[in-house]
Design a protein around this motif. Structure first.
Motif, mmCIF file in Angstrom:
data_model
loop_
_atom_site.group_PDB
_atom_site.id
_atom_site.type_symbol
_atom_site.label_atom_id
_atom_site.label_comp_id
_atom_site.label_asym_id
_atom_site.label_seq_id
_atom_site.Cartn_x
_atom_site.Cartn_y
_atom_site.Cartn_z
ATOM 1 N N ASN A 105 2.191 8.521 8.908
ATOM 2 C CA ASN A 105 1.349 7.361 8.600
ATOM 3 C C ASN A 105 2.145 6.228 7.948
ATOM 4 O OD1 ASN A 105 -1.924 8.827 7.785
ATOM 5 N ND2 ASN A 105 -0.652 8.984 9.596
ATOM 6 N N PHE A 106 3.267 6.579 7.295
ATOM 7 C CA PHE A 106 4.096 5.577 6.623
ATOM 8 C C PHE A 106 4.976 4.863 7.654
ATOM 9 C CE2 PHE A 106 2.840 8.357 3.242
ATOM 10 C CZ PHE A 106 2.749 7.546 2.120
ATOM 11 N N TYR A 132 -1.597 2.742 10.685
ATOM 12 C CA TYR A 132 -0.908 3.711 11.554
ATOM 13 C C TYR A 132 -1.656 3.866 12.878
ATOM 14 C CZ TYR A 132 -0.072 8.450 13.315
ATOM 15 O OH TYR A 132 0.157 9.549 14.118
ATOM 16 N N LEU A 133 -2.982 3.984 12.820
ATOM 17 C CA LEU A 133 -3.780 4.122 14.044
ATOM 18 C C LEU A 133 -3.678 2.872 14.913
ATOM 19 C CD1 LEU A 133 -7.025 5.862 12.695
ATOM 20 C CD2 LEU A 133 -5.155 6.900 13.975
ATOM 21 N N SER A 145 0.834 -1.214 0.000
ATOM 22 C CA SER A 145 0.000 0.000 0.000
ATOM 23 C C SER A 145 0.863 1.256 0.000
ATOM 24 C CB SER A 145 -0.923 0.000 1.218
ATOM 25 O OG SER A 145 -1.824 -1.081 1.161
ATOM 26 N N GLU A 146 1.931 1.255 0.784
ATOM 27 C CA GLU A 146 2.803 2.425 0.842
ATOM 28 C C GLU A 146 3.480 2.654 -0.506
ATOM 29 O OE1 GLU A 146 5.398 2.575 4.198
ATOM 30 O OE2 GLU A 146 3.817 2.137 5.656
ATOM 31 N N GLN A 147 3.944 1.581 -1.129
ATOM 32 C CA GLN A 147 4.570 1.714 -2.450
ATOM 33 C C GLN A 147 3.553 2.193 -3.485
ATOM 34 O OE1 GLN A 147 6.076 -2.274 -2.963
ATOM 35 N NE2 GLN A 147 8.092 -1.787 -2.091
ATOM 36 N N GLN A 175 8.871 7.452 4.212
ATOM 37 C CA GLN A 175 8.633 8.761 4.827
ATOM 38 C C GLN A 175 9.468 9.836 4.135
ATOM 39 O OE1 GLN A 175 9.455 8.379 9.018
ATOM 40 N NE2 GLN A 175 7.587 7.227 9.446
ATOM 41 N N ILE A 176 10.731 9.503 3.804
ATOM 42 C CA ILE A 176 11.612 10.452 3.123
ATOM 43 C C ILE A 176 11.060 10.809 1.741
ATOM 44 C CG2 ILE A 176 13.907 10.729 2.099
ATOM 45 C CD1 ILE A 176 14.981 8.978 4.411
#
Length: 436
Positions: A41-42, A109-110, A15-17, A48-49
């Motif tokens: 959230n990442f 994240y939550l 999902s992050e990618q 994050q970067i």
């Protein structure tokens, strides 16, 4: 300590990618997720970067691609970002799915926050030789409130005009609960009743009847609409508030009720009075030095228990504690008033906050209050939708019998309507207001 392998179920590499690739290939897709997705959230530092660089371009309103990102990011030499960016772009994402994957990232994240927070509670309990329960519960409330605020970001604040129109005019339940009456006809004619989400300030000098006026509105809301009302009384005890209600309902002097009323005499009163007293859904919380988090928690509990809430009364605003204490009390009061307005909007419940006035008006010939007289005002007048001042001329001119029992309700701010002044009768010994 929380084991790192536990967190492996609480992130989604794919999902992050997917989100990063979507934003690089379709810059405008950010418009669909801007209101809730943030850097923290990442899960992965590298993600994050990359996301932080993307945000820089977005905030500057500059179009970007893989190479502009790499040129900005290549200072991080310990990782081959160019190869990695090429790798994630090979996933060729569909931008229409970006909201779905952004929600996965945000929810993970939550869950991580809840997991880490819960783990800290357990560790603190096990390690502490002497527990301060009150302090621990406050910290739990603070963390829960922080998580809830993050979760509420997911809710969009934008609504199509036609949808608002349909809800306003076609939803009968919406119309039914949209406004509440103060119980005073002439005052309602000026302020057009009170709406959910309104912050109403009731202010005046001591002995003007601020609390009694607010309690009269509370009685009307609970009686007329059968809605629960909660009163946060940080100055008076619950017994004192009870006496004011009994005095108003039974139309008897407070001293008489306090000195002579017992269960036997009470049984001889009109049964309709007793029926009204037992039917009122009015809750009194006499906790001192409350902060907005505690008020939020208590109100949410009542809504969960009873399904709705008709009115919140805070008596009084200057006795509340700030969640961010500082040496500047004006800034603290500003934060408190903003928080009360946000709470009213979030719960869609009107809030009446009673406020003190400074002593400046005592030196004036005309002692009717002005907005500038609000004590430690800060941004109170900006946050309030309605500001009502209560003024009794008989306090300053007791010999003039024409002023006896007459109160001026001065509408000095009304965000959605006119200003004006109306008169009410006030019987101080009975804590009772009535139409003039």
């Amino acid at each position: 300590m929380l084991k790192n392998n536990i967190l492996k179920n609480f992130y989604s590499t794919h999902s992050e990618q997917y989100i990063l690739a979507s934003l690089i290939l379709y810059n405008n897709s950010w418009n669909d997720i801007y209101y809730f997705l943030s850097i923290d959230n990442f899960f992965f530092k590298n993600h994050q970067i990359i996301f932080s660089i993307i945000l820089e371009f977005l905030n500057l309103n500059i179009d970007f691609d893989i190479y502009s990102i790499y040129n900005r990011i290549k200072i991080y030499s310990n990782f081959n970002f160019l190869n990695y960016l090429n790798y994630i772009l090979q996933k060729t994402p569909n931008p229409y799915n970006i909201v779905y994957y952004a929600h996965i990232i945000h929810n993970m994240y939550l869950l991580r926050k809840i997991l880490l927070f819960s783990n800290n509670i357990v560790n603190n309990i096990l390690k502490s030789e002497k527990l301060n329960i009150s302090e621990m519960l406050f910290n739990i409330e603070l963390n829960i409130f922080d998580i809830i605020k993050d979760h509420l970001k997911e809710k969009s604040d934008s609504y199509l005009l036609s949808n608002i129109f349909n809800k306003y005019f076609l939803d009968k339940n919406f119309l039914k609960n949209f406004c509440i009456s103060t119980g005073f006809k002439d005052l309602d004619n000026i302020i057009k009743k009170i709406s959910g989400g309104d912050l109403l300030i009731v202010a005046g000098r001591p002995s003007m009847g601020k609390t009694s006026f607010s309690l009269n509105i509370a009685k009307n809301v609970s009686d007329k609409y059968s809605l629960p009302v909660i009163i946060f009384s940080m100055e008076m005890s619950s017994n004192q508030i009870l006496l004011k209600f009994l005095s108003c309902i039974l139309n008897e002097d407070q001293d008489f009720i306090n000195k002579t009323l017992n269960s036997e005499i009470l049984n001889n009163f009109n049964k309709n009075y007793l029926k009204l007293i037992y039917s009122l859904k009015i809750f009194i919380d006499e906790t001192v030095n409350l902060n907005i988090i505690q008020i939020y928690t208590k109100c949410k509990f009542l809504i969960k228990e009873h399904g709705s809430l008709g009115l919140i009364i805070v008596d009084y605003l200057q006795l509340m504690n700030s969640t961010n204490p500082s040496q500047n009390r004006v800034l603290e009061i500003s934060e408190i008033s903003r928080s009360l307005k946000c709470l009213a909007k979030e719960l869609n419940v009107p809030i009446i906050a009673i406020s003190q006035l400074n002593r400046n008006l005592e030196s004036r010939t005309n002692k009717r209050p002005l907005i500038s007289d609000l004590r430690e005002s800060g941004s109170i007048e900006q946050d309030a939708d309605i500001v009502l001042f209560i003024y009794r001329d008989e306090i300053y001119d007791s010999k003039n019998l024409l002023n006896k029992n007459i109160v001026e309700i001065i509408v000095s701010k009304h965000r959605n309507g006119p200003l004006g002044t109306t008169n009410l009768y006030f019987f101080d010994d009975k804590s009772k207001f009535s139409d003039f």
